[in-house]
Design a protein around this motif. Sequence first.
Motif, PDB file in Angstrom:
ATOM      1  N   SER A  47       1.280  -1.027  -0.081  1.00 45.63           N
ATOM      2  CA  SER A  47       0.547  -0.190   0.168  1.00 45.63           C
ATOM      3  C   SER A  47       0.528   1.284   0.289  1.00 45.63           C
ATOM      4  CB  SER A  47      -0.824  -0.038   0.765  1.00 45.63           C
ATOM      5  OG  SER A  47      -1.905  -1.009   1.555  1.00 45.63           O
ATOM      6  N   THR A  48       2.251   1.598   0.698  1.00 39.15           N
ATOM      7  CA  THR A  48       2.375   2.344   0.949  1.00 39.15           C
ATOM      8  C   THR A  48       3.941   2.679  -0.438  1.00 39.15           C
ATOM      9  OG1 THR A  48       3.183   2.272   3.104  1.00 39.15           O
ATOM     10  CG2 THR A  48       4.862   3.192   2.053  1.00 39.15           C
ATOM     11  N   LEU A  49       4.391   1.701  -1.238  1.00 36.51           N
ATOM     12  CA  LEU A  49       4.523   1.845  -2.476  1.00 36.51           C
ATOM     13  C   LEU A  49       3.328   2.654  -3.267  1.00 36.51           C
ATOM     14  CD1 LEU A  49       6.946  -1.182  -2.922  1.00 36.51           C
ATOM     15  CD2 LEU A  49       7.811   1.510  -2.106  1.00 36.51           C
ATOM     16  N   ALA A  50       2.279   1.813  -3.412  1.00 38.33           N
ATOM     17  CA  ALA A  50       1.280   2.512  -4.348  1.00 38.33           C
ATOM     18  C   ALA A  50       0.984   4.126  -4.319  1.00 38.33           C
ATOM     19  CB  ALA A  50       0.108   1.666  -4.209  1.00 38.33           C
ATOM     20  N   PHE A  51       0.641   4.662  -3.377  1.00 37.33           N
ATOM     21  CA  PHE A  51       0.324   5.845  -2.485  1.00 37.33           C
ATOM     22  C   PHE A  51       1.752   6.624  -3.093  1.00 37.33           C
ATOM     23  CE2 PHE A  51      -3.276   3.881  -0.363  1.00 37.33           C
ATOM     24  CZ  PHE A  51      -4.178   4.920  -0.847  1.00 37.33           C
ATOM     25  N   TRP A  52       2.834   6.502  -2.017  1.00 39.10           N
ATOM     26  CA  TRP A  52       3.953   6.864  -2.455  1.00 39.10           C
ATOM     27  C   TRP A  52       4.117   7.427  -3.860  1.00 39.10           C
ATOM     28  CZ3 TRP A  52       9.677   4.475  -1.279  1.00 39.10           C
ATOM     29  CH2 TRP A  52      10.598   5.589  -1.220  1.00 39.10           C
ATOM     30  N   ALA A  53       4.739   6.226  -4.996  1.00 41.10           N
ATOM     31  CA  ALA A  53       4.076   7.210  -6.406  1.00 41.10           C
ATOM     32  C   ALA A  53       3.635   7.476  -7.025  1.00 41.10           C
ATOM     33  CB  ALA A  53       4.470   5.789  -7.037  1.00 41.10           C
ATOM     34  N   LEU A  54       1.780   7.319  -6.591  1.00 37.40           N
ATOM     35  CA  LEU A  54       1.039   8.192  -7.454  1.00 37.40           C
ATOM     36  C   LEU A  54       0.995   9.856  -6.328  1.00 37.40           C
ATOM     37  CD1 LEU A  54      -1.884   9.313  -8.091  1.00 37.40           C
ATOM     38  CD2 LEU A  54      -2.785   8.534  -5.895  1.00 37.40           C
ATOM     39  N   LEU A  55       1.643   9.762  -5.315  1.00 34.45           N
ATOM     40  CA  LEU A  55       1.666  11.434  -4.130  1.00 34.45           C
ATOM     41  C   LEU A  55       2.801  12.239  -4.986  1.00 34.45           C
ATOM     42  CD1 LEU A  55       0.164  10.222  -0.924  1.00 34.45           C
ATOM     43  CD2 LEU A  55      -0.616  11.717  -2.759  1.00 34.45           C
ATOM     44  N   PHE A  56       3.731  11.400  -4.529  1.00 31.85           N
ATOM     45  CA  PHE A  56       5.314  11.842  -5.480  1.00 31.85           C
ATOM     46  C   PHE A  56       5.161  12.510  -6.658  1.00 31.85           C
ATOM     47  CE2 PHE A  56       9.539  11.994  -6.506  1.00 31.85           C
ATOM     48  CZ  PHE A  56      10.129  12.664  -5.192  1.00 31.85           C
ATOM     49  N   PHE A  57       5.320  11.846  -7.025  1.00 31.61           N
ATOM     50  CA  PHE A  57       5.092  11.876  -8.885  1.00 31.61           C
ATOM     51  C   PHE A  57       4.312  13.245  -9.856  1.00 31.61           C
ATOM     52  CE2 PHE A  57       7.364   8.099  -9.654  1.00 31.61           C
ATOM     53  CZ  PHE A  57       8.466   8.481  -9.274  1.00 31.61           C
ATOM     54  N   CYS A  58       2.542  13.081  -8.997  1.00 39.17           N
ATOM     55  CA  CYS A  58       1.306  14.310  -9.018  1.00 39.17           C
ATOM     56  C   CYS A  58       1.207  15.133  -8.452  1.00 39.17           C
ATOM     57  CB  CYS A  58      -0.003  12.985  -9.413  1.00 39.17           C
ATOM     58  SG  CYS A  58      -0.068  11.328 -10.415  1.00 39.17           S
ATOM     59  N   ARG A  59       2.391  15.294  -6.927  1.00 41.80           N
ATOM     60  CA  ARG A  59       1.822  15.823  -6.515  1.00 41.80           C
ATOM     61  C   ARG A  59       1.448  18.085  -7.206  1.00 41.80           C
ATOM     62  NH1 ARG A  59       7.541  15.265  -7.243  1.00 41.80           N
ATOM     63  NH2 ARG A  59       8.699  16.947  -6.969  1.00 41.80           N
ATOM     64  N   ARG A  60       1.641  18.270  -7.740  1.00 41.14           N
ATOM     65  CA  ARG A  60       0.989  19.789  -8.234  1.00 41.14           C
ATOM     66  C   ARG A  60      -0.357  19.579  -8.835  1.00 41.14           C
ATOM     67  NH1 ARG A  60       4.302  24.386  -9.679  1.00 41.14           N
ATOM     68  NH2 ARG A  60       6.355  24.201  -9.542  1.00 41.14           N
ATOM     69  N   PRO A  61      -0.574  18.614  -9.412  1.00 45.37           N
ATOM     70  CA  PRO A  61      -2.090  18.783  -8.950  1.00 45.37           C
ATOM     71  C   PRO A  61      -2.728  18.046  -8.263  1.00 45.37           C
ATOM     72  CG  PRO A  61      -0.773  16.979 -10.651  1.00 45.37           C
ATOM     73  CD  PRO A  61      -0.233  17.809 -10.593  1.00 45.37           C
ATOM     74  N   VAL A  62      -1.856  17.226  -7.323  1.00 45.56           N
ATOM     75  CA  VAL A  62      -3.264  16.490  -5.561  1.00 45.56           C
ATOM     76  C   VAL A  62      -2.997  17.884  -5.169  1.00 45.56           C
ATOM     77  CG1 VAL A  62      -2.373  15.350  -4.014  1.00 45.56           C
ATOM     78  CG2 VAL A  62      -2.092  14.155  -6.242  1.00 45.56           C
ATOM     79  N   LEU A  63      -2.017  18.633  -5.142  1.00 46.17           N
ATOM     80  CA  LEU A  63      -1.941  19.579  -3.893  1.00 46.17           C
ATOM     81  C   LEU A  63      -2.988  20.699  -4.480  1.00 46.17           C
ATOM     82  CD1 LEU A  63       1.814  20.015  -3.541  1.00 46.17           C
ATOM     83  CD2 LEU A  63      -0.363  18.655  -1.647  1.00 46.17           C
ATOM     84  N   THR A  64      -2.851  20.838  -5.713  1.00 44.02           N
ATOM     85  CA  THR A  64      -4.039  22.087  -5.934  1.00 44.02           C
ATOM     86  C   THR A  64      -5.695  21.154  -5.860  1.00 44.02           C
ATOM     87  OG1 THR A  64      -2.794  22.576  -8.305  1.00 44.02           O
ATOM     88  CG2 THR A  64      -4.573  22.877  -7.846  1.00 44.02           C
ATOM     89  N   ALA A  65      -5.762  20.380  -6.403  1.00 45.50           N
ATOM     90  CA  ALA A  65      -6.907  19.687  -5.643  1.00 45.50           C
ATOM     91  C   ALA A  65      -7.200  19.927  -3.813  1.00 45.50           C
ATOM     92  CB  ALA A  65      -7.193  18.345  -5.951  1.00 45.50           C
ATOM     93  N   PHE A  66      -6.282  19.584  -2.771  1.00 49.79           N
ATOM     94  CA  PHE A  66      -6.582  19.803  -1.847  1.00 49.79           C
ATOM     95  C   PHE A  66      -6.797  20.907  -1.785  1.00 49.79           C
ATOM     96  CE2 PHE A  66      -3.473  15.634  -1.617  1.00 49.79           C
ATOM     97  CZ  PHE A  66      -4.504  14.409  -1.991  1.00 49.79           C
ATOM     98  N   GLY A  67      -6.909  22.362  -1.778  1.00 48.97           N
ATOM     99  CA  GLY A  67      -6.607  23.230  -1.466  1.00 48.97           C
ATOM    100  C   GLY A  67      -5.683  24.566  -1.736  1.00 48.97           C
ATOM    101  N   ALA A  68      -4.340  24.084  -2.708  1.00 52.24           N
ATOM    102  CA  ALA A  68      -3.645  25.096  -2.406  1.00 52.24           C
ATOM    103  C   ALA A  68      -4.142  25.740  -4.014  1.00 52.24           C
ATOM    104  CB  ALA A  68      -2.056  24.035  -3.493  1.00 52.24           C
TER     105      ALA A  68
END
Length: 445
Positions: free
Chosen positions: A100-121
């Motif tokens: 589970s950690t490896l899966a989420f790690w890859a997703l969050l690290f390589f897609c951090r800009r769009p993900v953080l924007t969606a989170f409220g930035a």
Amino acid sequence: MELLNEKPRTLFRRYLVASLGSALIMSIYSIVDMIAIGQSEGPVGAAAMAVLLVPFGIYSVVAVLCGIGGSVRMANARGRGDMTAGNQYFTAALGLVTVSTLAFWALLFFCRRPVLTAFGASDSATLAKTLEYADWLLGFMPVFVYSQFLGAFIRNDGAPNLVFASVIAGGIVNMFGDWYLVFPLGMGMRGAAIATVAGSCVQAGLLLTYFFSRRCRLRLQSVPDPLKACTRILGAGLGAGILALGNVVLVIMVNNQITVWGTTTELAVYGVISSVSALFQAMFGGVAEAVQPLISANLGGARYGRVRTFWRLGFTTTLLFAAVFVLVSELQPVPLIRLFVNATPEVLAAAPAIVRLYSAAYLFLGINVLAIYFLQSALLNRQAMIVALLRSIAAAGAFVYLLPLFFGIAGVWASIPASEALTCVFAAVFVHNALKKLKAQPAQS
């Protein structure tokens, strides 16, 4: 086995001190970060920290789902006297958390800009500050997850004081790093992130030493049916996992609603409130984590009278904490805000009404958290899941989107106490029914 035979109050005190200490120091990680960043970066830094609560929450989801679920199953098996089955659950949980950690790690690290924007930035200034911290936070995701995961199993293996000691050591490193890197060296957000990572590495390293001690009873054991074991682990950890996931979802929903109905000022205030609320929830969680090993083991050992006693001790402690937290928030809202952020006049003007309205949630939050841990410790997974879903997603989502239509930004703040109160009704019914069934069992305590 001491969990089945030692006096309940003595056991509860020992586990409570260690669990509360761990919860408090862990919360200080984020609180010291908030104070350092708020004082050095101002409202934009506080807004960025509100966004960063989401990846922190995702780490907790992975760790809690596997760690609490696996340790509940392990403690229950050991209560029945089956050490082999207990270690099989530990082994299966370790494999599950790694994948589970490896899966989420890859997703969050390589897609951090769009993900953080969606989170409220949502604006460039907030996103830039968020990324300064997030690059380190996301890069070291496994350290954060494994620290929390291992802590759950070591606590259930009878060594809560080691977990406490590791958190203290990590907290000291984190707090010193926050001061030194942020202020004397002027590294701002990046310095706070490095301090948090360093503290977590120290904590994880100390926890790993437990596996070389004679007290350690955690062993890797071949698992005949890994899929079945993982399914049971996920079922037992679902309540706490949804609770952690709900915190993530709730922050995202509130952040997005603030951008619709409020301003950056309200987002900065919410960044502070989120950190304070996380501290209070961590303290409630410390009470819940103290009773979890005790309830799981005694339920497995059919010591039903002791299970009821541990619930009463946890419930009384939770109510006392709730009363203190509400009084502090109602009587001293401005000092709370000043502690965390170099506040502008606009923030100080908006803060008191927001803090006072939001604080009503603490009256019910502790009971809901304790109920979720109790229900999953008693292997009442469906009821634990319902309470967790209501508390963090279903009721909260309904209120946070409906109430602002009638009350504007005030509806956003009122949505949290409203959802906690509604959830508490369901939690009370489920726990009452569970205790009633236990009372009908033959007394073996």
